[in-house]
Design a protein around this motif. Structure first.
Motif, PDB file in Angstrom:
ATOM      1  N   GLU A 149     -82.179  17.219 -32.282  1.00  8.51           N
ATOM      2  CA  GLU A 149     -81.919  18.439 -31.510  1.00  8.51           C
ATOM      3  C   GLU A 149     -83.221  19.175 -31.224  1.00  8.51           C
ATOM      4  N   VAL A 150     -84.072  19.294 -32.231  1.00  6.83           N
ATOM      5  CA  VAL A 150     -85.349  19.976 -32.048  1.00  6.83           C
ATOM      6  C   VAL A 150     -86.245  19.191 -31.091  1.00  6.83           C
ATOM      7  N   LEU A 151     -86.195  17.863 -31.198  1.00  6.24           N
ATOM      8  CA  LEU A 151     -86.997  17.039 -30.301  1.00  6.24           C
ATOM      9  C   LEU A 151     -86.548  17.223 -28.844  1.00  6.24           C
ATOM     10  N   LEU A 152     -85.254  17.336 -28.608  1.00  5.85           N
ATOM     11  CA  LEU A 152     -84.771  17.564 -27.243  1.00  5.85           C
ATOM     12  C   LEU A 152     -85.202  18.942 -26.743  1.00  5.85           C
ATOM     13  N   LEU A 153     -85.138  19.956 -27.598  1.00  3.13           N
ATOM     14  CA  LEU A 153     -85.599  21.286 -27.198  1.00  3.13           C
ATOM     15  C   LEU A 153     -87.097  21.257 -26.862  1.00  3.13           C
ATOM     16  N   GLY A 154     -87.857  20.494 -27.647  1.00  2.19           N
ATOM     17  CA  GLY A 154     -89.271  20.324 -27.337  1.00  2.19           C
ATOM     18  C   GLY A 154     -89.494  19.582 -26.027  1.00  2.19           C
TER      19      GLY A 154
ATOM     20  N   LEU B  29     -77.262  30.946 -19.557  1.00  2.00           N
ATOM     21  CA  LEU B  29     -77.282  30.740 -21.010  1.00  2.00           C
ATOM     22  C   LEU B  29     -77.144  32.058 -21.761  1.00  2.00           C
ATOM     23  N   GLY B  30     -76.651  31.971 -22.994  1.00  2.00           N
ATOM     24  CA  GLY B  30     -76.570  33.143 -23.854  1.00  2.00           C
ATOM     25  C   GLY B  30     -77.941  33.567 -24.349  1.00  2.00           C
ATOM     26  N   GLU B  31     -78.033  34.786 -24.872  1.00  2.00           N
ATOM     27  CA  GLU B  31     -79.318  35.329 -25.309  1.00  2.00           C
ATOM     28  C   GLU B  31     -79.950  34.488 -26.413  1.00  2.00           C
ATOM     29  N   SER B  32     -79.146  34.008 -27.380  1.00  2.00           N
ATOM     30  CA  SER B  32     -79.681  33.228 -28.491  1.00  2.00           C
ATOM     31  C   SER B  32     -80.305  31.923 -28.010  1.00  2.00           C
ATOM     32  N   THR B  33     -79.630  31.237 -27.087  1.00  2.00           N
ATOM     33  CA  THR B  33     -80.172  29.964 -26.583  1.00  2.00           C
ATOM     34  C   THR B  33     -81.436  30.201 -25.770  1.00  2.00           C
ATOM     35  N   ARG B  34     -81.450  31.270 -24.975  1.00  2.00           N
ATOM     36  CA  ARG B  34     -82.660  31.570 -24.190  1.00  2.00           C
ATOM     37  C   ARG B  34     -83.840  31.833 -25.123  1.00  2.00           C
ATOM     38  N   GLU B  35     -83.598  32.566 -26.208  1.00  2.00           N
ATOM     39  CA  GLU B  35     -84.692  32.847 -27.153  1.00  2.00           C
ATOM     40  C   GLU B  35     -85.148  31.564 -27.843  1.00  2.00           C
ATOM     41  N   THR B  36     -84.202  30.681 -28.179  1.00  2.00           N
ATOM     42  CA  THR B  36     -84.574  29.414 -28.825  1.00  2.00           C
ATOM     43  C   THR B  36     -85.472  28.597 -27.910  1.00  2.00           C
ATOM     44  N   LEU B  37     -85.125  28.527 -26.622  1.00  2.00           N
ATOM     45  CA  LEU B  37     -85.969  27.801 -25.661  1.00  2.00           C
ATOM     46  C   LEU B  37     -87.339  28.470 -25.531  1.00  2.00           C
TER      47      LEU B  37
END
Length: 947
Positions: free
Chosen positions: A528-533, A486-494
């Motif tokens: 989208e936020v619910l899936l990330l959660g 994954l890219g840096e932004s997605t890793r930080e979001t997770l």
């Protein structure tokens, strides 16, 4: 004595205020003379007297002379003159706060009915309507009042300065003691001069831009400074009001049980929208520092209680439940008493409190190590695992004291501590997390390349996105994600969602509040936020197959366009069975946040206010239809142009049956210090807010009132006309943004070091969409235009009423009968009063294009005049703010002292910009920048608002 007579009797006396301000002014003059010399003192006095004279009688020659003096000041003298006026305004603010505190204290001492918005007056009103004790308890049980502290950069003062000002307040308050002798008064006055001298010696402007960590500590300051004392006092005032109006039970207990309904939230350390400095690690630190602070407060209070509850077992018989708990503590008695395990055996409460102190220390030590970055594990055998265990111990002591006739002792410091724990737990505040929707969309698009390789998320329409997200959320076992791919932004979001999960475990489930999605345009943004959660373990099914969800998600609707699409988003969301199932598992409460600042910047105050009002009704109507409870989260700024205004009146002005016992709203910038720097004012503000919610929630126990259809139809037309007038100026007038940037200090505000967040979304972009709402309002206020809070209202009222006396009568009835419309025009009056068109004309001359300046200034001046005329006609007043004479006098009293500051700032803007234009390179230090930044601080203090 009638109610109005009683009210007049206790009204603050302007004579008293003038005397206190005069004293402060004399002491400040002494300090300036002694420390800076005669030249600085004379310069300040000449400007002060000259501009006071000009306010009474315009004299062009005198004005030219004063401006000539200003232009001949060097940078050093200019800076000292600005500081003199800035500190003077700080002292005036303190004098006013002290006066109102004395007024409230006199009313309380009288034993007569208290001020509108007090618990006393509110319960009298409810009792007079026939509300029984049982109904009142039912209402209180539904109450949830939650201010949310934010780090939006609108507080220009440093924490150090506020602490110094608090000492001035406390010292000055001692002058109010009855029976002071001449010598005592002299000594207190000398101490007061010393405190003012410290203010003069303290740099009120930050040398460096604050880091997020500084902002976190700034937010925590208010809990230590006032709220730990104000919370118990607030509940005591409510208890007294219940006792006075509803009586007591035969055993002395209250007939109404008071639940903990005061709660606090924070965005500081969680709001990452547009602020790259808020990292997952910062969010962890914010939670841990909050926990550390509240544990230290509990430890201090338990220390106090162990020397108060010295009951002997020979003198009373504790309850069996309490004695059983002491027995259960025997396994750590040796560690607590260092070998003397039988210590205080005949003083059971004291023994218990020593043990509790030990357990709190163990918990606190673990938190402190974590704050330092150490991997510390909580010792489960000795520390408190959670706040509930600590609260249970406190309640055991309370119930035991009551059981042997010591209810009065239990209701003292012990009950205060119980109230604090019920309010703050171990988390102190609910830390909200905020991020902009596109960040989640980008992360989901990348994640789905692994989770659903056949799905091109970016190419899907809204229906397709909802379906794809719902299917993944509902999966029993999600595929593993390869983080390295994954890219840096997605890793930080997770990582953010993993921090939410870990912090819920560390500080308690209430430590994290709501996940706010700014720029919510579709239901898929919430999914989208619910899936990330779900990927972080915050939602799903437990081992028995039952759903759980530890993530409360709030869409944020910010612009006028967003508000019009509320129905599509919410209906799409609540009709989604996957989302509905998890929402039910989390308590079946849907949070919805409304943004006041951007909607006002977007379409003007009338359209913003009305669309927000209508949106609330739509939102509650939708959630009611789906059997879901709604909690509205109001993104109010400090100023009228950003949703500000008196809290009590603002809550009562909400649409009927939309508050439903619960309200959550942001407290930003200077509003925090005005409301919560002093215990006395914090108690007043919390009471005013809580009673507003009580009265606005009567629909829970009584049939709700309804808005009149003709009033709503009129308001709809007014909003359209007001929006058109505002957009005609801001969107359709050529080069209006050039005018804004050139005649206001908005560019220089970026150097003010008042917040970690950038003032612009895109640097060098002069578009309306680029500048944030806060500097938008801040800039117009400094230049005395204040137009975001009133522009368009005059045109709308004039167009709608025309020459029809019936239409005017309709508007006048709306003002008298409809809380929403009255609040809107009352707030407008304050903003119009803070505007000053003569001073605004001086700022307009900063524009490099005189024709542009004249064209736009004339539009603003004409609309200001029109709005004043129309508002006075509708409100049936002779002068602005006639209904709030004390506030009107306060603002009028400030003008002669704001005038020199505005004049100085205009001169400094010219000098500073000319220096930058002529400087050979960036290394040349601009000597005018420092005094210019101080002038921004000083004007903000004088107007009592920034953005």
């Amino acid at each position: 004595m009638t109610r109005s007579d009683q009210h007049d009797r206790f009204l603050p006396k302007d004579k008293e205020l003038r005397a206190r301000v005069r004293l402060f002014g004399e002491l400040l003059g002494n300090v300036i003379h002694d420390l800076e010399g005669q030249a600085v003192f004379d310069a300040v006095e000449k400007l002060r007297r000259g501009f006071v004279s000009l306010r009474k009688d315009e004299d062009p020659d005198l004005r030219r002379q004063l401006m000539a003096d200003i232009t001949h000041f060097d940078a050093s003298l200019t800076e000292r003159v600005i500081r003199a006026f800035s500190i003077y305004f700080s002292l005036v603010n303190i004098a006013e706060e002290d006066l109102f505190y004395r007024w409230r204290r006199a009313q309380v001492s009288s034993g007569e009915p208290l001020w509108t918005g007090s618990f006393d007056q509110t319960l009298r009103e409810l009792h007079g309507e026939g509300v029984t004790a049982e109904e009142l308890e039912r209402l209180l049980n539904e109450l949830h009042y939650q201010p949310v502290f934010t780090a939006h950069p609108t507080e220009a003062r440093r924490r150090t300065t506020m602490e110094n000002q608090r000492r001035v307040f406390e010292t000055a308050d001692r002058l109010n003691q009855p029976g002071l002798g001449e010598e005592e008064r002299r000594l207190i006055t000398e101490e007061l001069e010393t405190q003012i001298q410290i203010l003069w010696r303290t740099n009120e402007v930050r040398v460096k831009k604050p880091q997020v960590q500084d902002e976190i500590k700034y937010g925590l300051f208010y809990f230590e400074e006032s709220l730990f004392e104000a919370i118990p006092q607030s509940y005591r005032f409510l208890e007294k009001a219940i006792r006075r109006i509803y009586g007591v039970n035969p055993d002395g207990s209250l007939p109404v049980r008071i639940p903990a309904f005061l709660h606090f939230g924070s965005w500081i350390g969680g709001d990452r929208d547009g602020n790259p400095n808020v990292t997952p690690e910062v969010t962890e630190l914010s939670c841990r520092l909050a926990m550390e602070q509240v544990l230290r407060e509990y430890l201090k209070r338990v220390n106090h209680l162990r020397n108060v509850l010295t009951h002997s077992s020979f003198m009373c018989q504790p309850s069996q439940a309490f004695l059983d708990s002491l027995d259960a503590d025997s396994n750590i008695a040796n560690a607590v008493f260092q070998g003397a395990s039988d210590r205080f055996e005949s003083e059971p409460y004291r023994r218990k409190l020593y043990i509790m102190r030990y357990r709190l220390r163990e918990t606190l030590d673990t938190v402190v190590r974590r704050v330092r970055g150490e991997a510390a594990v909580l010792p489960t055998n000795s520390a408190y695992a959670d706040a509930q265990a600590f609260l249970n111990d406190l309640k055991l002591i309370r119930d035991s004291l009551v059981s042997h006739g010591d209810r009065n002792i239990a209701s003292g410091a012990l009950t205060d501590l119980i109230r604090l724990v019920e309010t703050f737990g171990f988390h102190l505040h609910h830390l909200d997390v905020r991020q902009e929707s596109t960040v989640h969309s980008d992360a989901i698009a990348e994640l789905l390349r692994q989770l659903a390789p056949d799905t091109d998320y970016a190419a899907l329409d809204e229906t397709g996105r909802q379906q794809a997200l719902s299917e993944l959320i509902a999966l029993e076992n999600l595929p593993e994600v390869d983080r390295k791919a994954l890219g840096e932004s997605t890793r930080e979001t997770l990582r953010v969602f993993e921090v939410i999960q870990s912090m819920r475990r560390e500080v308690g489930p209430d430590g994290i509040g709501t996940y706010v999605i700014s720029m919510t345009h579709a239901a898929s943004h919430v999914l989208e936020v619910l899936l990330l959660g779900r990927l972080a373990g915050l939602a799903g099914n437990d081992e028995e197959g039952n759903p759980f969800c530890h993530l409360r998600i709030s869409p944020l609707f910010e612009t006028i366009e967003d508000l019009l699409h509320v129905e599509d988003v919410l209906e799409g969301l609540l009709s989604n069975p996957v989302y509905a199932r998890l929402l039910a598992a989390s308590g079946n409460i849907q949070d919805v946040m409304l943004g006041y600042s951007d909607s006002c910047k977007d379409g003007g105050i009338l359209a913003s206010s009305w669309n927000l009002y209508e949106a609330q009704k739509k939102i509650v109507g939708i959630t009611d239809r789906f059997g879901v409870r709604c909690q509205l989260f109001h993104g109010r700024g400090g100023t009228v142009g950003r949703g500000g205004g008196p809290t009590h009146e603002s809550i009562l002005a909400q649409p009927p049956a939309t508050v439903q016992g619960r309200i959550k709203f942001t407290e930003q910038g200077e509003v925090l210090s005005y409301k919560y720097s002093n215990v006395e004012t914090a108690v007043y503000e919390l009471g005013m807010g809580a009673t507003g919610v009580m009265l606005a929630s009567r629909s829970l126990i009584r049939p709700p009132r309804k808005d009149r259809d003709d009033y709503r139809a009129t308001m709809h037309e007014l909003a359209q006309a007001g929006e058109d007038a505002y957009r005609e100026l801001i969107d359709r007038t050529e080069r209006v943004l050039d005018y804004f940037y050139e005649i206001t200090p908005v560019q220089e505000i970026g150097f003010l070091n008042i917040g970690s967040r950038p003032s612009h979304r895109r640097k060098t972009d002069r578009s309306k969409s680029s500048i944030r709402a806060i500097p938008w309002v801040f800039g117009w206020a400094q230049a005395r235009h204040t137009l975001p809070a009133w522009y368009g209202i005059g045109t709308a009222l004039a167009q709608w009423r025309g020459d029809d006396p019936e239409r005017l009568a309709q508007l006048q009835r709306m003002y008298q009968e409809w809380p929403f419309f009255r609040s809107l025009l009352s707030n407008c009056q304050m903003a119009l009063t803070k505007a000053d068109m003569r001073t605004a004309a001086e700022y307009a001359r900063l524009c490099s294009d005189p024709e542009l300046a004249e064209r736009i200034y004339v539009l603003v001046r004409e609309e200001h005049s029109r709005t004043v005329t129309e508002v006075l006609r509708v409100a049936q007043l002779d002068r602005l703010m006639d209904e709030t004479p004390l506030l009107a006098r306060s603002l009028q009293r400030r003008n002669p002292y704001l005038d020199p500051l505005n004049s100085i700032q205009i001169h400094l803007l010219r000098e500073s910009r000319q220096f930058d234009a002529e400087a050979d390179d960036d290394t040349d230090e601009n000597p005018w920048l420092s005094p210019l930044l101080r002038s921004i601080n000083a004007i903000a203090a004088g107007m009592r608002n920034t953005g």
